[in-house]
Write an enzyme that holds these catalytic residues in place. Structure first.
Site, short mmCIF file in Angstrom:
data_model
loop_
_atom_site.label_atom_id
_atom_site.label_comp_id
_atom_site.label_asym_id
_atom_site.label_seq_id
_atom_site.Cartn_x
_atom_site.Cartn_y
_atom_site.Cartn_z
N GLY A 49 0.79 -1.22 0.00
CA GLY A 49 0.00 0.00 0.00
C GLY A 49 0.82 1.27 0.00
CG LEU A 82 7.22 6.22 3.18
CD1 LEU A 82 5.99 5.60 2.53
CD2 LEU A 82 7.87 7.24 2.25
N GLY A 120 4.28 -3.68 6.81
CA GLY A 120 3.17 -4.19 7.63
C GLY A 120 3.24 -5.67 7.92
CD GLU A 121 1.36 -8.65 4.35
OE1 GLU A 121 2.04 -8.29 3.37
OE2 GLU A 121 0.31 -9.29 4.24
#
Lengths: 168, 747
Positions: free
Chosen positions: B529, B634, B708-709
């Site tokens: 994403g 980020l 995220g993973e």
């Protein structure tokens, strides 16, 4: 039926089966309190009733006509956050935000329990209740956060508790 | 204007990643917001209870639907006695559509409808009807009273019973079967061998917000659906296909999502049920799935049985690497848990086999849950590495260093970047790895103490993604895309990218997400994403910069944007003076040759300290630390939170999480949040997260990769390896509960 929520009086015609949570969410437009399980397992619906934290999904609205109910909307607003809300923002004490109103109401209620000297499962000396990380984690374990912001939630609560102690 | 029109106009900046992108405006920006640990821009809304989730939108004349589930596991519906409850005061209708209702939830990213048709029952808890009433309480009561007759059928429920009938599924994210060299021969001839079978149970994403839909039909025959979704664009296509509509006749709005973790990638049964009921009744219908229905009728992570065979020379260098997995899914489903996805490139070894076979079972759909493949695959692979370290007498970190592949060991192409060894080294120093003792040797009172580590690898993916950016005449930037923020921090990082590239403080950047009418984004899934959607915003902003430079009459490279002003050639102009009409542009990123030329992944190393009670077998995680390298970070704060979440999923997977299927009917026995044991606050210590500075110029123009993973990958194995170090007991059947440890503990 009549209710006092966040200092405001509401009239609502609800089913005797309506939970306090569904009263707020479905009848009064107070959707800040969340429904995660509807069985008192996750804590997302936590509200303060007469100052004590409860799972609003496990109690019927009709039982609370004479109570002082505070929901997340009553703690503070977007423009004027409660210190606990502000600390959650700064410490990233959330991710998706769905358990967050419950976490914050629970944290506020929890600090009051500590102030009253109520011990928890991890309290070493029952006559001298003080707050450390283990106490915060234990006392906040009724509020599940699947995003798992737990370390940040502990940081946020620890900071607010320290400030309250200074000002007390 | 259709999306095609946007893309064919001159106001679009498109980039296909066919070549490296060595320079990035994020490195030359002057605003100083990128990477900073800034609080979430939507934070005040969330903490004040003002962020609106799917079920919280008002609708006029709203009716409430409560879903009805099958109480048999196989067969057909003979009769639904709707008339008996229809007479109850307040009940509006019992609605079903045997052909159209979703039998299975959809897999993420599919553009057509999932398996439909509910007259036939394929698993316990399949949604078969919805009862609609004037209030939630009436609907719930009537749904509970609704009598359904079934013609019971035969099903396959027991994994053990049917394991020998496993079949090879079609290739998907990875090849179902893959082989290189002579793995069996090399294993047989290896000086040191580890052969072990690991099992992981079915798991549930258990996002805090249950799946919910409010369906509302408009006068022009289009459907507006407020839902909880990770991938709005493909979800609209799935929903339209399921209902026999065109994609542009369905609009999904999903501005805030209460967690997903894979479970909201595709549409779930409540969406179609709400749409059909709303159509039939001519009024909006809201359906919130009960938590038990989320467990029964959305998606689970498959159980796995993984046979790891590692053959090595006496120094621990792997010569044979075999990872054979059995997983399960429903008969009609192509998805298989890609258990070995990380094994393909994690370690060197010339002779390799990575196979996946599926046992067809009548159990709730299996699909994607956080880090499909890596999350469970590395619980086995990284534990097997620990076993190999012990068998060869080589330190676990040194063993991994010796098996560090110079390039992708199968594709023989370079890694875009790979910082596994630096992650391990930094983690070892910070955690105190040198203090590790022999297994079972550190007893303090009744507690056995130990530490363990595991590597983390997670493939990086770029997906096609678009965003529109408007620079307004009053000097604000508005970002619009159907991208979602499921807690990942999308609102904030997109604002930071726009702020950095356009020289705007974050209070002058507005981000609108989750509306299916906006340009289609990659959606939130697969850790793609931030990089995909972020790149599309970056490209749009790059074009805005060029427009501004043109207005100033200067070269864009010579222009600095900061605090709402454009500065070039000793001139400084307020954007409000420079922009006489809104600049509206679109950015679009697409994957290209780069993903074929380089193996792209994020890396990390987990370290964990546990204590295990020698009397009861209770395990407590005392400390856990992760070091990660995932390209540009980020936002240091939201990135850290992602890793905290992943590591905690790892703790849950290692110690408590297990969906229990009744072997007689496949039914999920523990289908709620009290019996499916999620980690709570007291289970998780103050985790430590560190990032290594990195830029991946082969990945995308913002040089970021998935986070995220990454945090869940390997995390559970670090816990398991620490338990072994504490106790000397190796439990290969996750979760590692007290009962499995007790027999091996000292008297």
């Amino acid at each position: 039926m009549h209710f006092t929520i966040n200092g405001q009086r509401y009239e609502a015609d609800v089913d005797i089966r309506t939970s306090l949570l569904d009263l707020a969410r479905e009848h009064l437009g107070l959707t800040g309190s969340k429904k995660g399980c509807d069985h008192g397992q996750c804590g997302a619906c936590t509200m303060l009733v007469n100052g004590r934290r409860i799972n609003a999904c496990l109690t019927l609205a009709v039982m609370h006509q004479d109570d002082e109910i505070v929901t997340i909307e009553g703690l503070g607003s977007v423009e004027n956050l409660h210190p606990m809300q502000d600390a959650f923002v700064r410490h990233d004490g959330y991710q998706c935000g769905y358990c967050t109103p419950g976490q914050i109401c629970s944290a506020v209620g929890m600090l009051d329990e500590v102030a009253k000297g109520w011990p928890s499962h991890v309290t070493g000396d029952l006559t001298d209740v003080s707050l450390d990380d283990a106490e915060i984690s234990e006392r906040m374990s009724g509020n599940i956060c699947r995003c798992a912001a737990y370390p940040n939630i502990v940081d946020a609560i620890r900071e607010v508790a320290a400030k309250e102690e200074v000002s007390a | 204007m259709s999306l095609l029109d946007i893309f064919s106009s001159g106001d679009t900046r498109s980039l296909t990643m066919d070549e490296p992108h060595p320079s990035s405006l994020l490195d030359s920006g002057a605003q100083g917001v990128i990477g900073k640990p800034l609080p979430r821009v939507e934070g005040p809304l969330k903490v004040a209870g003002k962020a609106t989730y799917a079920a919280e939108y008002p609708a006029e004349n709203l009716a409430y639907g409560v879903l009805v589930r099958s109480t048999v596991s196989a067969g057909r519906i003979a009769a639904i006695h709707a008339d008996e409850v229809q007479a109850l005061p307040g009940v509006i209708a019992v609605v079903t559509d045997y052909d159209t209702f979703l039998r299975n939830a959809a897999q993420g990213g599919d553009t057509d409808a999932p398996v439909q048709g509910v007259e036939e029952i394929q698993y316990h808890g399949e949604i078969i009807a919805v009862v609609v009433a004037e209030t939630f309480e009436i609907a719930r009561d009537a749904a509970a009273r609704l009598r359904v007759d079934y013609e019971p059928g035969e099903g396959r429920y027991d994994f053990e019973r049917y394991r020998n009938e496993a079949e090879r599924p079609p290739d998907s994210q990875v090849e179902a079967h893959s082989q290189q060299g002579d793995p069996d021969g090399a294993f047989a001839a290896a000086a040191v061998k580890v052969s072990a079978v690991y099992t992981t149970p079915s798991q549930n994403s258990a996002a805090m917000e249950p799946h919910a839909s409010i369906a509302e039909w408009k006068e022009d025959g289009t459907l507006l659906l407020h839902g909880a979704y990770q991938m709005v664009a493909s979800d609209q296509q799935q929903l339209a296909d399921a209902l026999g509509l065109k994609a542009d006749q369905v609009r999904i709005i999903s501005r805030y999502v209460g967690g997903g973790f894979g479970s909201k990638l595709g549409i779930a049964p409540e969406s179609v049920a709400a749409a059909i009921a709303a159509k039939q009744l001519g009024r909006p219908v809201k359906i919130v799935m009960a938590r038990q229905q989320v467990f029964d009728a959305t998606v689970r992570r498959s159980n796995t049985e993984q046979h790891l065979k590692l053959g090595a020379d006496a120094d621990g260098r792997i010569v044979a690497l075999i990872h054979d997995s059995l997983v399960s899914n429903l008969p009609d489903e192509d998805f298989f848990e890609p258990v070995g996805i990380g094994t393909h490139f994690a370690y060197a070894g010339e002779n390799r086999r990575i196979n996946h076979d599926v046992v067809r079972l009548n159990r709730t759909l299996s699909g994607s849950m956080r880090a499909p493949g890596e999350a469970v695959g590395q619980m086995a692979l990284e534990a097997a590495l620990d076993e190999l370290a012990e068998a060869t007498g080589v330190d676990p970190i040194e063993l991994r260093r010796r098996n560090e592949p110079p390039q992708d060991p199968e594709k023989q192409i370079p890694f875009s970047s790979r910082a596994l060894v630096p992650c391990m080294e930094k983690g070892a120093a910070l955690f105190g790895w040198a203090d590790r003792k022999a297994p079972g040797s550190d007893r303090r009172g009744e507690w056995l103490h130990g530490i363990g580590m595991a590597a983390a690898v997670r493939s990086n993916m770029l997906q096609k993604s678009a965003a529109q950016v408007t620079l307004t005449t009053d000097g604000r930037a508005i970002v619009e895309t159907d991208m979602t923020d499921i807690g990942t921090g999308t609102y904030t990082i997109l604002a930071q990218i726009a702020g950095e590239t356009l020289g705007l403080p974050l209070d002058r950047v507005i981000v609108h997400l989750g509306d299916g009418k906006a340009p289609p984004a990659a959606g939130s899934g697969g850790s793609w994403g931030a990089a995909s959607s972020g790149s599309s915003v970056y490209l749009a902003c790059e074009l805005v910069r060029e427009r501004l430079a043109k207005k100033m009459g200067v070269d864009p490279a010579a222009m600095t944007l900061k605090d709402g002003r454009a500065i070039a050639e000793n001139r400084a102009v307020d954007l409000t003076d420079l922009v006489d009409e809104n600049i509206v542009v679109t950015g679009q990123i697409a994957p290209g040759k780069q993903e074929k030329l380089h193996t792209q992944a994020s890396y990390g190393a987990h370290f964990c300290a546990v204590k295990v009670n020698a009397v009861t077998g209770e395990v407590r995680v005392e400390r856990m630390l992760g070091v990660f390298a995932a390209g540009r970070v980020l936002n240091e704060q939201t990135a850290r939170s992602q890793c905290l979440g992943g590591m905690t999923f790892g703790i849950g997977a290692a110690l408590t999480e297990e969906l229990v299927h009744d072997p007689r009917n496949g039914k999920i026995v523990n289908r709620d949040m009290a019996e499916y044991h999620l980690p709570v606050n007291a289970d998780v210590p103050q985790l430590e997260v560190h990032f290594l500075p990195e830029r991946d110029i082969n990945a995308n123009p913002i040089h970021a990769k998935g986070i995220g993973e990454l945090g869940i990958s390997g995390a559970g194995a670090a816990v398991a390896n620490a338990i072994y170090n504490a106790t000397g007991v190796r439990v290969r059947d996750y979760p590692i509960t007290c009962d499995k440890l007790l027999a091996g503990l000292p008297d």
